[in-house]
Write a protein that holds these residues in place. Structure first.
Motif, PDB file in Angstrom:
ATOM      1  N   LEU A 134       0.999  -1.297  -0.060  1.00  0.00           N
ATOM      2  CA  LEU A 134      -0.203   0.070   0.123  1.00  0.00           C
ATOM      3  C   LEU A 134       0.949   1.270   0.178  1.00  0.00           C
ATOM      4  CD1 LEU A 134      -2.707  -0.436   2.169  1.00  0.00           C
ATOM      5  CD2 LEU A 134      -2.483  -0.934  -0.299  1.00  0.00           C
ATOM      6  N   ASP A 135       2.047   1.518   0.681  1.00  0.00           N
ATOM      7  CA  ASP A 135       2.810   2.501   0.856  1.00  0.00           C
ATOM      8  C   ASP A 135       3.109   2.269  -1.083  1.00  0.00           C
ATOM      9  OD1 ASP A 135       2.702   2.896   3.405  1.00  0.00           O
ATOM     10  OD2 ASP A 135       4.283   2.343   3.342  1.00  0.00           O
ATOM     11  N   LEU A 136       3.819   1.665  -1.269  1.00  0.00           N
ATOM     12  CA  LEU A 136       4.380   1.696  -3.077  1.00  0.00           C
ATOM     13  C   LEU A 136       3.182   2.490  -3.641  1.00  0.00           C
ATOM     14  CD1 LEU A 136       5.683  -1.762  -3.298  1.00  0.00           C
ATOM     15  CD2 LEU A 136       7.154   0.216  -3.096  1.00  0.00           C
ATOM     16  N   ALA A 137       2.149   1.409  -3.779  1.00  0.00           N
ATOM     17  CA  ALA A 137       0.704   2.324  -4.448  1.00  0.00           C
ATOM     18  C   ALA A 137       0.756   3.759  -4.109  1.00  0.00           C
ATOM     19  CB  ALA A 137      -0.583   1.965  -4.036  1.00  0.00           C
ATOM     20  N   LYS A 138       0.605   4.528  -2.989  1.00  0.00           N
ATOM     21  CA  LYS A 138       0.363   5.643  -2.519  1.00  0.00           C
ATOM     22  C   LYS A 138       1.378   6.408  -3.482  1.00  0.00           C
ATOM     23  CE  LYS A 138      -1.110   4.922   1.547  1.00  0.00           C
ATOM     24  NZ  LYS A 138      -1.074   4.628   3.446  1.00  0.00           N
ATOM     25  N   GLY A 139       2.848   6.242  -3.717  1.00  0.00           N
ATOM     26  CA  GLY A 139       3.472   6.549  -5.203  1.00  0.00           C
ATOM     27  C   GLY A 139       3.522   6.666  -6.093  1.00  0.00           C
ATOM     28  N   LEU A 140       2.410   6.007  -6.544  1.00  0.00           N
ATOM     29  CA  LEU A 140       2.477   5.990  -7.756  1.00  0.00           C
ATOM     30  C   LEU A 140       1.777   7.661  -7.718  1.00  0.00           C
ATOM     31  CD1 LEU A 140       0.355   2.588  -9.063  1.00  0.00           C
ATOM     32  CD2 LEU A 140       2.188   3.727 -10.301  1.00  0.00           C
ATOM     33  N   PRO A 141       2.088   7.946  -9.815  1.00  0.00           N
ATOM     34  CA  PRO A 141       2.235   9.609 -10.021  1.00  0.00           C
ATOM     35  C   PRO A 141       0.759   9.088 -11.232  1.00  0.00           C
ATOM     36  CG  PRO A 141       3.688   8.310 -11.112  1.00  0.00           C
ATOM     37  CD  PRO A 141       3.357   7.818 -10.437  1.00  0.00           C
ATOM     38  N   ILE A 142      -0.400   9.329 -10.039  1.00  0.00           N
ATOM     39  CA  ILE A 142      -1.132   9.188 -11.005  1.00  0.00           C
ATOM     40  C   ILE A 142      -2.940  10.082  -9.859  1.00  0.00           C
ATOM     41  CG2 ILE A 142      -1.229   7.371 -12.182  1.00  0.00           C
ATOM     42  CD1 ILE A 142      -3.533   6.368 -10.183  1.00  0.00           C
ATOM     43  N   VAL A 143      -3.333  10.626 -11.114  1.00  0.00           N
ATOM     44  CA  VAL A 143      -4.798  10.904 -10.349  1.00  0.00           C
ATOM     45  C   VAL A 143      -5.799  10.185 -10.721  1.00  0.00           C
ATOM     46  CG1 VAL A 143      -6.637  12.921 -10.036  1.00  0.00           C
ATOM     47  CG2 VAL A 143      -4.731  13.127 -10.279  1.00  0.00           C
ATOM     48  N   GLY A 144      -6.506   8.918 -10.140  1.00  0.00           N
ATOM     49  CA  GLY A 144      -7.312   8.063  -9.961  1.00  0.00           C
ATOM     50  C   GLY A 144      -7.650   7.073  -9.128  1.00  0.00           C
ATOM     51  N   ALA A 145      -7.272   5.273  -9.428  1.00  0.00           N
ATOM     52  CA  ALA A 145      -7.757   4.401  -8.045  1.00  0.00           C
ATOM     53  C   ALA A 145      -6.570   3.328  -8.191  1.00  0.00           C
ATOM     54  CB  ALA A 145      -8.910   4.516  -8.069  1.00  0.00           C
ATOM     55  N   VAL A 146      -5.890   3.007  -7.381  1.00  0.00           N
ATOM     56  CA  VAL A 146      -5.382   1.724  -7.669  1.00  0.00           C
ATOM     57  C   VAL A 146      -5.602   0.502  -6.903  1.00  0.00           C
ATOM     58  CG1 VAL A 146      -2.943   1.168  -7.388  1.00  0.00           C
ATOM     59  CG2 VAL A 146      -3.168   3.320  -7.395  1.00  0.00           C
ATOM     60  N   GLU A 147      -5.956  -0.453  -7.553  1.00  0.00           N
ATOM     61  CA  GLU A 147      -7.225  -1.768  -7.082  1.00  0.00           C
ATOM     62  C   GLU A 147      -5.579  -2.362  -6.543  1.00  0.00           C
ATOM     63  OE1 GLU A 147      -9.814  -5.243  -8.047  1.00  0.00           O
ATOM     64  OE2 GLU A 147      -9.499  -3.614  -8.735  1.00  0.00           O
ATOM     65  N   VAL A 148      -5.796  -2.963  -4.935  1.00  0.00           N
ATOM     66  CA  VAL A 148      -4.855  -3.564  -4.560  1.00  0.00           C
ATOM     67  C   VAL A 148      -4.689  -5.784  -4.847  1.00  0.00           C
ATOM     68  CG1 VAL A 148      -2.253  -3.886  -3.228  1.00  0.00           C
ATOM     69  CG2 VAL A 148      -3.342  -1.604  -4.200  1.00  0.00           C
ATOM     70  N   ARG A 149      -4.406  -6.333  -5.034  1.00  0.00           N
ATOM     71  CA  ARG A 149      -5.148  -7.440  -4.854  1.00  0.00           C
ATOM     72  C   ARG A 149      -3.528  -8.306  -4.381  1.00  0.00           C
ATOM     73  NH1 ARG A 149     -10.099  -9.129  -8.006  1.00  0.00           N
ATOM     74  NH2 ARG A 149     -10.803  -7.853  -7.918  1.00  0.00           N
ATOM     75  N   PRO A 150      -3.657  -9.597  -3.325  1.00  0.00           N
ATOM     76  CA  PRO A 150      -2.496 -10.732  -3.668  1.00  0.00           C
ATOM     77  C   PRO A 150      -3.332 -11.757  -4.671  1.00  0.00           C
ATOM     78  CG  PRO A 150      -4.152 -10.590  -1.404  1.00  0.00           C
ATOM     79  CD  PRO A 150      -4.598  -9.093  -2.323  1.00  0.00           C
ATOM     80  N   LEU A 151      -1.690 -12.083  -4.737  1.00  0.00           N
ATOM     81  CA  LEU A 151      -1.732 -13.328  -5.678  1.00  0.00           C
ATOM     82  C   LEU A 151      -2.497 -14.363  -5.263  1.00  0.00           C
ATOM     83  CD1 LEU A 151      -0.242 -11.015  -7.816  1.00  0.00           C
ATOM     84  CD2 LEU A 151       0.337 -13.216  -8.885  1.00  0.00           C
ATOM     85  N   THR A 152      -2.982 -14.974  -5.531  1.00  0.00           N
ATOM     86  CA  THR A 152      -3.052 -16.638  -4.641  1.00  0.00           C
ATOM     87  C   THR A 152      -2.310 -17.199  -5.361  1.00  0.00           C
ATOM     88  OG1 THR A 152      -5.614 -16.151  -5.460  1.00  0.00           O
ATOM     89  CG2 THR A 152      -4.924 -18.720  -4.809  1.00  0.00           C
ATOM     90  N   PHE A 153      -1.998 -17.406  -6.740  1.00  0.00           N
ATOM     91  CA  PHE A 153      -0.741 -18.187  -7.595  1.00  0.00           C
ATOM     92  C   PHE A 153      -0.136 -17.239  -8.262  1.00  0.00           C
ATOM     93  CE2 PHE A 153      -4.569 -20.426  -9.415  1.00  0.00           C
ATOM     94  CZ  PHE A 153      -3.749 -20.443 -10.731  1.00  0.00           C
ATOM     95  N   ARG A 154       1.049 -17.834  -9.242  1.00  0.00           N
ATOM     96  CA  ARG A 154       1.171 -17.412 -10.120  1.00  0.00           C
ATOM     97  C   ARG A 154       2.636 -18.976 -11.046  1.00  0.00           C
ATOM     98  NH1 ARG A 154       5.685 -14.251 -12.513  1.00  0.00           N
ATOM     99  NH2 ARG A 154       6.500 -14.717  -9.495  1.00  0.00           N
ATOM    100  N   PRO A 155       2.088 -20.091 -11.798  1.00  0.00           N
ATOM    101  CA  PRO A 155       2.135 -21.226 -12.579  1.00  0.00           C
ATOM    102  C   PRO A 155       3.407 -21.208 -12.382  1.00  0.00           C
ATOM    103  CG  PRO A 155      -0.135 -20.370 -12.215  1.00  0.00           C
ATOM    104  CD  PRO A 155       0.328 -19.387 -12.356  1.00  0.00           C
ATOM    105  N   THR A 156       4.220 -19.766 -12.913  1.00  0.00           N
ATOM    106  CA  THR A 156       5.844 -19.637 -13.581  1.00  0.00           C
ATOM    107  C   THR A 156       6.676 -18.267 -12.782  1.00  0.00           C
ATOM    108  OG1 THR A 156       4.585 -16.990 -14.964  1.00  0.00           O
ATOM    109  CG2 THR A 156       4.609 -19.818 -16.065  1.00  0.00           C
ATOM    110  N   GLY A 157       5.885 -18.883 -11.529  1.00  0.00           N
ATOM    111  CA  GLY A 157       6.643 -17.713 -10.319  1.00  0.00           C
ATOM    112  C   GLY A 157       7.807 -18.343  -9.594  1.00  0.00           C
ATOM    113  N   ASP A 158       8.363 -17.994  -9.443  1.00  0.00           N
ATOM    114  CA  ASP A 158       9.689 -17.611  -8.724  1.00  0.00           C
ATOM    115  C   ASP A 158       9.693 -19.137  -7.485  1.00  0.00           C
ATOM    116  OD1 ASP A 158      11.119 -16.694 -10.439  1.00  0.00           O
ATOM    117  OD2 ASP A 158      11.739 -15.025  -8.714  1.00  0.00           O
TER     118      ASP A 158
END
Length: 118
Positions: free
Chosen positions: A94-118
């Protein structure tokens, strides 16, 4: 943990591609990108073309998929881009999202899984 940041803004207020205002906006995003990279948060990210370029595939059980021109829903703010990031906690992302240079909204969601992830 990995999180998706979905960036929403009113695309009618966006500066014209290639204009000095557009270059200034992009400088803000490039600085944000570097912050993510330097902090070890960067996985992926990108901007999207405006909604007239969108095509929607509508899927419903027991029916043939339908292809529609444009986005599925008309809203005041449109999905304009995304980041896939790593963060230790929801508070950190959320601290990262607050730093986005926009006027608008940022939806933040945790990933459940990413098959190609590390």
């Amino acid at each position: 943990m990995e999180y998706m940041l979905l960036i929403y803004r009113d695309e009618t207020d966006a500066p014209e591609y290639g204009s000095p205002e557009w270059e200034q906006m992009m400088a803000g995003f490039l600085a944000f990108n570097q912050r993510l990279i330097d902090g070890g948060h960067w996985i992926a990210g990108g901007g999207l073309q405006t909604t007239p370029s969108a095509t929607t595939v509508r899927l419903a059980a027991g029916t043939i998929p339908t292809v529609l021109d444009g986005p599925y829903a008309e809203t005041k703010e449109q999905l304009g881009g995304f980041y896939l990031v790593k963060a230790e906690s929801l508070d950190d992302v959320l601290d990262l999202a607050k730093g986005l240079p926009i006027v608008g909204a940022v939806e933040v969601r945790p990933l459940t899984f990413r098959p190609t992830g590390d």
